[in-house]
Write a protein that holds these residues in place. Sequence first.
Motif: not given
Length: 413
Positions: A31-35, A57-60, A108-111, A368-373
């Motif tokens: 179930t994909l969340s928008c996280n 910060g959850n490690v999946l 994934l949102s990014a690698i 961190e970089r994704l959140r800060a753009g």
Amino acid sequence: MLMLRKTAGAIPKPPKSKVYGFLRFIVHPRTLSCNKLVLGIETSCDDTGAAVVDETGNVLGEALHSQTQVHLKTGGIVPPVAQQLHRENIQRIVEETLSASRISPSDLSAIATTIKPGLALSLGVGLSFSLQLVNQFKKPFIPIHHMEAHALTIRLTNKVEFPFLVLLISGGHCLLALVQGVSDFLLLGKSLDIAPGDMLDKVARRLSLIKHPECSTMTGGKAIEHLAKEGNRFHFTINPPMQNAKNCDFSFTGLQHIIDKLITHKEKEEGIEKGQILSSAADIAAAVQHATACHLAKRTHRAILFCKQKNLLSPANAVLVVSGGVASNLYIRKALEIVANAAQCTLLCPPPRLCTDNGVMIAWNGIERLRAGLGILHDVEDVRYEPKCPLGVDISREVAEAAIKVPRLKMAL
Ligand code: KG4
Ligand code: ZN
């Protein structure tokens, strides 16, 4: 934007079979969340690590392959061997990570991948593997500075706001920096020669600790810490280096040579050959560990005082973070705790498994970089790895000019 440097290396082309291997990823129902989710990949030295971390910060899922046992046998890291081992393990490690996370690459949102600094041959494996994934699954790519990742790990485990002071101590690095933002660092000091972990590894090898029944599978630094517990540091007087230099730089080569000479002298005295274990090995381990701890503590103390004097750290809420492989040494942590208490600073260390190299810190740096753009690439054409790369803006001259005198502390360890 990623800065290209002359030292940047070419990306080695992997064999075709590895490329096709990617197509076999199992797609888990989820179930994909928008996280947001970031896959982090680390291969800068001798650990092949991967992890998926979410925005909170959850490690999946995570996986790690350590090459320590191979390199212990050869008496140090042989770069082509490290490269080969990364090549042999990277696909399995990433597959295990995605499988444990119960996601497929398309979720994934990014690698995010370590591209600097590190061993060229090792960095190349992680980068070329990551770029194949990026191209195959059309994902943004976040190039990661290995030391930035070590520094930010604490924000995954603790609620720490910017700015904070960080001491990074490992086998390849030794630096003090003020972390003002995700990619905003002021470099206060660094080692002028080798790193403390490298020195401890060399001393452990010189003491032949690999032949010691209790230490044979431990890294040099860990073996020194283990043996030092049974030793008496007062049997040898070893002065910490650079006592008269009023800056925040470090040096460990001199210490290594002093210990080397001491061991040669003891071998003669005990009438044993090089390669056999000295009866005084534990005392030597205790003395070198103490000198290392005092050296690190004094430079760090000066860095805290400098930052407070220049209003770079909050006088009431100053935080000192210590990370990197050597930060797992409890004796060294105790020395830094004495400094932190004296300078009214809170000392924080990530748990030992996050102090050494791992994929989690890379994935978190990606978040961190994704959140800060910051530094999110959609075109990876020009991405290169960089074996050498400084961290932040170097203000070590300003620190030296301030010539701060550090009050003497009783290192009752
Ligand atoms: O951060 P890390 O895993 O790799 C890099 O060098 O980037 O650090 C490895 C280093 C090795 O030199 C190892 O001897 C040292 O950390 N180390 C320790 C301890 N555990 C690992 N040094 C002192 N005490 C320890 N307990
Ligand atoms: Zn490291």
